[in-house]
Design a protein around this motif. Structure first.
Motif, PDB file in Angstrom:
ATOM      1  N   THR A 164       0.802  -1.220   0.000  1.00 43.87           N
ATOM      2  CA  THR A 164       0.000   0.000   0.000  1.00 43.87           C
ATOM      3  C   THR A 164       0.836   1.272   0.000  1.00 43.87           C
ATOM      4  O   THR A 164       0.303   2.357  -0.236  1.00 43.87           O
ATOM      5  N   HIS A 165       2.122   1.184   0.290  1.00 43.44           N
ATOM      6  CA  HIS A 165       2.974   2.372   0.263  1.00 43.44           C
ATOM      7  C   HIS A 165       3.717   2.436  -1.061  1.00 43.44           C
ATOM      8  O   HIS A 165       4.325   1.451  -1.491  1.00 43.44           O
ATOM      9  N   LEU A 166       3.675   3.590  -1.690  1.00 39.08           N
ATOM     10  CA  LEU A 166       4.416   3.799  -2.934  1.00 39.08           C
ATOM     11  C   LEU A 166       5.866   4.076  -2.542  1.00 39.08           C
ATOM     12  O   LEU A 166       6.216   5.178  -2.105  1.00 39.08           O
ATOM     13  N   VAL A 167       6.696   3.058  -2.677  1.00 38.78           N
ATOM     14  CA  VAL A 167       8.121   3.174  -2.382  1.00 38.78           C
ATOM     15  C   VAL A 167       8.875   2.486  -3.515  1.00 38.78           C
ATOM     16  O   VAL A 167       8.869   1.258  -3.631  1.00 38.78           O
ATOM     17  N   TYR A 168       9.502   3.276  -4.352  1.00 38.50           N
ATOM     18  CA  TYR A 168      10.285   2.745  -5.472  1.00 38.50           C
ATOM     19  C   TYR A 168      11.670   2.375  -4.967  1.00 38.50           C
ATOM     20  O   TYR A 168      12.393   3.210  -4.406  1.00 38.50           O
ATOM     21  N   LEU A 169      12.040   1.119  -5.150  1.00 44.17           N
ATOM     22  CA  LEU A 169      13.264   0.593  -4.571  1.00 44.17           C
ATOM     23  C   LEU A 169      14.487   0.717  -5.479  1.00 44.17           C
ATOM     24  O   LEU A 169      15.587   0.361  -5.069  1.00 44.17           O
ATOM     25  N   GLY A 170      14.304   1.229  -6.689  1.00 41.67           N
ATOM     26  CA  GLY A 170      15.453   1.406  -7.569  1.00 41.67           C
ATOM     27  C   GLY A 170      16.585   2.188  -6.913  1.00 41.67           C
ATOM     28  O   GLY A 170      17.755   1.784  -6.983  1.00 41.67           O
ATOM     29  N   PRO A 171      16.301   3.322  -6.245  1.00 43.76           N
ATOM     30  CA  PRO A 171      17.383   4.059  -5.583  1.00 43.76           C
ATOM     31  C   PRO A 171      18.060   3.265  -4.475  1.00 43.76           C
ATOM     32  O   PRO A 171      19.267   3.429  -4.250  1.00 43.76           O
ATOM     33  N   LEU A 172      17.323   2.410  -3.758  1.00 41.81           N
ATOM     34  CA  LEU A 172      17.932   1.569  -2.729  1.00 41.81           C
ATOM     35  C   LEU A 172      18.909   0.585  -3.365  1.00 41.81           C
ATOM     36  O   LEU A 172      20.055   0.449  -2.924  1.00 41.81           O
ATOM     37  N   TYR A 173      18.445  -0.109  -4.421  1.00 42.66           N
ATOM     38  CA  TYR A 173      19.327  -1.064  -5.099  1.00 42.66           C
ATOM     39  C   TYR A 173      20.570  -0.358  -5.638  1.00 42.66           C
ATOM     40  O   TYR A 173      21.697  -0.849  -5.512  1.00 42.66           O
ATOM     41  N   GLU A 174      20.354   0.797  -6.257  1.00 44.14           N
ATOM     42  CA  GLU A 174      21.463   1.549  -6.837  1.00 44.14           C
ATOM     43  C   GLU A 174      22.451   1.981  -5.751  1.00 44.14           C
ATOM     44  O   GLU A 174      23.677   1.882  -5.928  1.00 44.14           O
ATOM     45  N   GLU A 175      21.937   2.459  -4.626  1.00 42.84           N
ATOM     46  CA  GLU A 175      22.789   2.895  -3.522  1.00 42.84           C
ATOM     47  C   GLU A 175      23.700   1.770  -3.039  1.00 42.84           C
ATOM     48  O   GLU A 175      24.895   1.978  -2.810  1.00 42.84           O
TER      49      GLU A 175
END
Length: 709
Positions: free
Chosen positions: A406-417
């Motif tokens: 239910t939360h819009l959290v795009y994980l691309g920046p986490l993976y990239e970090e």
């Protein structure tokens, strides 16, 4: 020429099922150019993978160009798209020298001259490379790219690019927020739901080449003969799309299935049992990928039950699989029987001394951070610390600690970090990506795994935005140097709209969403503050229970004087598990990145931050900033009404209302709790929580989805 399709005006059902493969008709300004550039298609159709490539082209070109492509298996005078390998399409033999060094899965995608005419070529050494190239071409068409001067050369950086499904045999998905399991074990192997094929298509579109079908908290029955036949049926569906089946193996299976008195990895009878089981599996699934194992962690059986090491356990299974080319993915997520001084140090302490002790077909699978898929963690200290052992990255795609679906959290920046983090073990440039792709230590075996959030929900992942994390994982698994922003741009363009006034604001929302979640959940390096068990909602007060390291107070260590876990050389010395250059930075309160301050340091509430504010003021500010970002996303999305189809717009808007309320709940509950600990007044201008700490602490959610049951 291409055969025109009769167009009938039919409202397109936008329920999320099509994912990023909707193939909506291209912009009018592009259609004619694409039709002229592609023309008739020369493509082989002798193998299942070749037919899958043709089927995808037919589906894609019909949707994007409003035409049905005309296929030929031999050169045609009007051909403008030629695909295949030098063996399957003889006209592509001229590309043989270039194909020698792109690997078994790589491909060329090029506009060139062939037989005296301009053509687009998709050439590869193997059929699966051709299929990957087809999906790349369709992505270019979907995103409006020009085909003139097209020249793409792609080779995956990781050998294994795997989804880990935490699905149980009863259909329940642990930490899954998209309904029940995709696999209907009861009707397999006879009934093959068409959704299985669409799942394989989606993975192939990203280059994902493996799927672990069952939970790491494994049931031995998964390895029984009856269930192996069911797994074999899925393997048959996936095979044309290059997706190999893996299974989580319960270490005590020789006892539970085989009736043995022990599962000791050095026992000859146990070794024979596993060899026989590997032979049985490969007779049913010739391309079986191997085993994923969770052992001696959270109550799971393992080699330490017999006084043996993790290497002894992994090598037992590796030896059984070796004749068949299978691999063992042995998880480094472990708990000691006794609560350690510092949970973050445990995996390193148990595994680093085993470097070089594992068989060549073993990968140690390491979570991106040293605790457990937190909103933010430093990279795991094992990356770079085991140069003689291939390490496999484990990311979480399902958002166990990030608000569920239910939360819009795009994980691309986490993976990239994480992937770009520099371990410094060989000096500057020794990134985590170079560890896991094998290039840093010259490992032939490399890989990355993602804990999937895929279920029987029509959206596949429980919301219209969560598939973006599946998509980003696949793209970065193929090439970890890609930009999370560019990946998001492609995903939005293919999923929602090509219109710039939709793409730009939605990508901007996504790119800030992970940092916002960190702010309203665990700012400044706080971690593991979620409620007990189901991890739904705030629980900074969680204490007691069977293990201290299953509580929040163990991690934040807040008292009247300060907050944070001291992992410096003066504390648990967790910093010393990193290379010296990294350790020095983390150890120094003046140099440590402030977003990890409370991960590595216990500091006073009046500690002066780089902004000039006190820690307490900065902490409260960040909680509010995170909640405020969600309100801004609501406003942005509201402004897109009429530009995104109504069913999906309404669904996302509802979920953003949930996220707004829960982000505010996180802010209020956390501020109320920490204020009750430090006794400090709220910073000027900050709104007091509407309830005291006791109110938030009394809230109970016994039926929150996705817990371990």
């Amino acid at each position: 020429m291409l055969a025109l399709v009769a167009c009938v005006s039919v409202a397109r059902a936008e329920d999320g099922y099509g994912l990023w493969m909707r193939y909506v008709q291209a912009d009018a300004s592009k259609v004619e150019a694409y039709r002229a550039a592609l023309g008739d298609v020369v493509a082989p159709d002798r193998t299942p993978t070749q037919r899958a490539a043709r089927d995808e082209l037919q589906r894609g070109l019909a949707g994007l160009l409003g035409v049905q492509p005309r296929f030929h298996t031999a050169p045609a005078g009007t051909a403008a798209l030629v695909l295949g390998t030098p063996d399957s399409s003889p006209s592509l033999v001229i590309f043989q020298p270039e194909l020698e060094d792109i690997g078994e899965e790589g491909y060329l995608l090029r506009q060139t001259q062939l037989g005296g005419q301009t053509v687009v070529v998709i050439a590869a050494r193997r059929d699966i490379g051709v299929l990957y190239g087809v999906f790349h071409l369709l992505r270019l068409l979907q995103t409006g790219a020009a085909l003139s001067d097209l020249d793409v050369r792609e080779t995956p950086r990781m050998k294994l690019r795997v989804l880990n499904h935490w699905d149980n045999l009863d259909g329940y998905v642990e930490r899954g927020y998209a309904g029940g399991s995709l696999w209907d074990w009861h009707t397999l192997p006879e009934w093959l739901d068409p959704r299985y094929t669409d799942y394989a298509r989606a993975n192939a579109s990203l280059g994902i080449n493996g799927a672990v079908l069952n939970n790491v908290n494994a049931n031995a029955v998964s390895l029984s003969s009856a269930y192996l036949r069911k797994a074999a049926a899925l393997a048959d569906v996936f095979r044309p799309y290059g997706v190999r089946v893996y299974l989580s193996a319960r270490f005590s299976a020789p006892m539970e299935l085989g009736g043995l008195a022990t599962a000791d990895p050095l026992d000859p009878g146990v070794q024979r049992w596993w060899r026989g089981k590997a032979d049985e599996i490969h007779a049913l699934i010739p391309d079986f990928g191997g085993f994923l194992v969770k052992a001696n962690s959270e109550g799971q059986p393992g080699p330490q039950d017999y006084g043996r090491s993790h290497a002894d356990g992994a090598n037992l299974l590796a030896d059984a699989l070796a004749p068949h080319g299978g691999v063992v993915m042995w998880r480094a997520f472990v708990y000691a029987h006794d609560v350690p001084e510092d949970r973050a140090k445990q995996a390193y302490n148990e595994f680093v001394g085993l470097d070089g002790a594992f068989r060549d077909n073993v990968m140690v699978q390491v979570k991106n951070g040293p605790i457990d898929f937190q909103p933010r963690e430093p990279f795991h200290p094992l990356f770079g610390a085991m140069p003689r052992t291939p390490l496999m990255m484990e990311f979480q795609i399902t958002k166990e600690y990030l608000g569920f679906a239910t939360h819009l959290v795009y994980l691309g920046p986490l993976y990239e970090e994480v992937l770009r983090a520099d371990t410094h073990v060989r000096g500057p440039g020794s990134t985590v990506a170079r560890v896991v792709d094998g290039s840093l230590d010259a490992h032939a075996l490399s890989g990355v795994a993602g804990v999937a959030n895929i279920g029987d929900d029509r959206t596949w992942s429980g919301s219209h935005f969560d598939p973006a994390n599946w998509y980003a994982f696949g793209r970065l698994a193929w090439n970890p140097d890609q930009s999370a922003r560019d990946i998001a741009t492609d995903w939005v363009t293919m999923t929602f709209s090509r219109a710039p006034d939709v793409v730009a604001p939605v990508v901007a929302m996504m790119m800030g969403s992970r940092e916002a979640a960190v702010d309203y959940m665990t700012p400044l390096g706080l971690h593991h503050l979620m409620a007990r068990g189901h991890h739904y909602g705030p629980g900074p007060w969680v204490a007691g229970g069977p293990r201290a390291d299953w509580t929040s107070v163990y991690y934040h260590r807040a008292d009247r004087h300060g907050i944070g876990f001291d992992r410096t050389t003066r504390g648990s010395d967790g910093v010393s598990q990193y290379a010296p250059a990294v350790a020095r930075t983390f150890d120094d309160v003046g140099q440590v990145p402030e977003n990890l301050l409370l991960w590595f340091h216990h500091v006073p509430w009046q500690h002066r931050m780089r902004s000039g504010q006190t820690l307490w003021t900065e902490l409260v500010h960040r909680y509010g900033r995170g909640a405020g970002y969600v309100e801004a996303m609501q406003s942005t999305w509201g402004g897109l009404r009429g530009k995104v189809d109504e069913p999906r717009h309404r669904h996302v808007a509802a979920f953003l209302r949930i996220q707004r309320d829960e982000a505010q709940w996180w802010r209020d509950a956390s501020v109320a709790y920490f204020q009750s600990i430090n006794g400090l007044p709220l910073p000027a201008g900050e709104t007091p929580p509407p309830h005291p700490r006791a109110y938030y602490q009394a809230l109970q959610f016994p039926y929150a989805p996705g817990d371990g049951r």
